[in-house]
Design an enzyme around this catalytic site. Structure first.
Site, PDB file in Angstrom:
ATOM      1  N   ARG A  64       1.620   1.140 -13.951  1.00  0.00           N
ATOM      2  CA  ARG A  64       0.667   2.245 -14.142  1.00  0.00           C
ATOM      3  C   ARG A  64      -0.667   1.768 -13.592  1.00  0.00           C
ATOM      4  NH1 ARG A  64       4.119   6.224 -14.883  1.00  0.00           N
ATOM      5  NH2 ARG A  64       5.850   5.326 -16.044  1.00  0.00           N
ATOM      6  N   TYR A  80      -6.447  -1.365 -17.706  1.00  0.00           N
ATOM      7  CA  TYR A  80      -5.659  -1.540 -16.474  1.00  0.00           C
ATOM      8  C   TYR A  80      -5.866  -2.950 -15.904  1.00  0.00           C
ATOM      9  CZ  TYR A  80      -4.547  -1.513 -11.550  1.00  0.00           C
ATOM     10  OH  TYR A  80      -4.070  -1.876 -10.317  1.00  0.00           O
ATOM     11  N   GLY A  95     -19.563   1.224 -15.706  1.00  0.00           N
ATOM     12  CA  GLY A  95     -18.790   0.034 -15.343  1.00  0.00           C
ATOM     13  C   GLY A  95     -18.546  -0.144 -13.865  1.00  0.00           C
ATOM     14  N   TYR A  97       3.820   5.118  -3.418  1.00  0.00           N
ATOM     15  CA  TYR A  97       2.974   5.108  -2.213  1.00  0.00           C
ATOM     16  C   TYR A  97       2.874   3.704  -1.602  1.00  0.00           C
ATOM     17  CZ  TYR A  97      -1.643   4.801   0.080  1.00  0.00           C
ATOM     18  OH  TYR A  97      -2.681   4.513   0.923  1.00  0.00           O
ATOM     19  N   GLY A 115       9.269  10.667  -4.621  1.00  0.00           N
ATOM     20  CA  GLY A 115       9.143   9.587  -3.651  1.00  0.00           C
ATOM     21  C   GLY A 115      10.413   9.087  -2.997  1.00  0.00           C
ATOM     22  N   LYS A 161      -3.354  -6.390 -15.582  1.00  0.00           N
ATOM     23  CA  LYS A 161      -3.091  -7.112 -14.334  1.00  0.00           C
ATOM     24  C   LYS A 161      -3.378  -8.604 -14.496  1.00  0.00           C
ATOM     25  CE  LYS A 161      -1.355  -4.017 -11.779  1.00  0.00           C
ATOM     26  NZ  LYS A 161       0.036  -4.168 -11.316  1.00  0.00           N
ATOM     27  N   SER A 208      -4.759  -6.913  -8.757  1.00  0.00           N
ATOM     28  CA  SER A 208      -5.832  -5.987  -8.380  1.00  0.00           C
ATOM     29  C   SER A 208      -7.188  -6.661  -8.464  1.00  0.00           C
ATOM     30  CB  SER A 208      -5.800  -4.808  -9.364  1.00  0.00           C
ATOM     31  OG  SER A 208      -6.971  -4.046  -9.257  1.00  0.00           O
TER      32      SER A 208
END
Ligand code: UDP
Length: 320
Positions: A75, A143, A283, A11, A36, A147, A116
């Site tokens: 991911r 995650y 969180g 995306y 995609g 990053k 991120s």
């Protein structure tokens, strides 16, 4: 000279690829491309592989004289990362290790890395909730941790090997450049609300007692086309830069609450609905909005598109 875009059939990646092509860059995409491929412009070469396939990676760097890499492949589901942390470290950090190794071996030193706002975790912010890049990073899920660790690993190569690295810290990305490029997964607020409406269910609001104007969480929603424009600027910036690492927030500098987003969905879709309030997610910071002054200063980039543009384009991509 050619840029390699990892995850270019996804995306966000496909929007980046389209903007790079529009800006006159040659692009090769490395992507597993289980879905995609329809998103890619015809002049773009797709190498269907992932970052664990080292032989393919080295062959690719042999075959092309890459000017640099835009590393989008990763991911990115927070909840999944909590359930499968090792999978996230293997995929995101293992993948980046292999990529940086190939770059080092082949002396390709320009990197634009998809980072991120998740690196910030749950910051204690003032009433404006604005966060700048030099804020303390303390991710609260695997995650975000991958990053941040990715940033550190790439930064180390700016010292050891004269790499030039820009980490773009994405805030809440939404919208679509055209109907072909929409987000087909429902991991984030806007597509989740669309899905609920499609199923005739009430969209869910996580928490209503936050210290915000209407009690719901505030986030900084940035249009994926604006985000893609920022990558074009970052590619140009990193090519001209000295060896160094720079983290840059990519947001609008303006927050919207969950209820404001839902009201916008109601306006755009013409569907009236009552959201259902449930307990806050663990969180979730009350508010997280980007300080975008560095993006303006270094990339000469500011977002152009509104929350309405984001919701409307996402809605049109889902309901062409
Ligand atoms: N959210 C919500 N209902 C949902 C999904 C998300 O109220 O069904 C809220 C969530 O608590 C957060 C905001 O919407 O305040 C954006 O959530 P998302 O998961 O899209 O991104 P995040 O900011 O958590 O990375």
């Amino acid at each position: 000279m050619t840029w390699l875009v990892t995850g270019g059939a996804g995306y966000i990646g496909a929007h980046v690829v389209q903007k790079l092509v529009d800006a006159g860059h040659d692009v090769v995409v490395l992507d597993e491309a289980t879905t995609g491929t329809h998103r890619l412009p015809p002049q773009v070469t797709l190498v269907q592989a992932n970052l664990t396939q080292n032989q393919t990676l080295h062959r690719l760097f042999n075959d092309y004289d890459f000017q640099g890499v835009v590393h989008v492949a990763a991911r990115k589901q927070v909840r999944e990362s909590v359930e499968k942390p090792l999978f996230y470290w293997r995929e995101n950090i293992g993948g980046l290790t292999n990529l940086l190794t190939a770059m080092q071996v082949h002396s390709v030193k320009n990197l634009v890395f998809s980072s991120s706002a998740a690196v910030y975790g749950q910051p204690q912010l003032g009433s404006d909730a604005i966060i700048a890049e030099d804020a303390h990073c303390n991710p609260i899920n695997p995650y975000g941790a991958t990053k941040l660790a990715g940033e550190w690993m790439a930064e180390a190569l700016t010292v050891s090997d004269d790499f030039k690295v820009v980490a773009l810290r994405y805030f809440n990305v939404g919208g679509a450049g055209n109907a072909n490029l929409g987000d087909e997964y429902s991991y984030n607020l806007i597509p989740i609300v669309f899905d609920a409406l499609e199923k005739n269910e009430s969209p869910i609001v996580f928490g209503k007692n936050f210290e915000t104007s209407d009690g719901t969480c505030i986030r900084d929603y940035v249009h994926v086309e604006d985000l893609a424009d920022a990558h074009v600027s970052a590619v140009e910036y990193v090519s001209a830069a000295e060896p160094k690492f720079t983290a840059i927030n990519i947001g609008t500098g303006k927050g919207s609450s969950v209820l404001e987003v839902m009201n916008m969905v109601a306006k755009v879709s013409g569907i009236e609905f009552e959201p259902k309030f449930v307990q806050a997610r663990q969180g979730d910071p009350a508010a997280l909005v980007a300080d975008v002054s560095r993006a303006k200063e270094l990339l000469n980039w500011v977002s152009q598109r509104s929350l309405e543009d984001i919701v409307r384009s996402a809605w049109l991509a889902k309901n062409p």
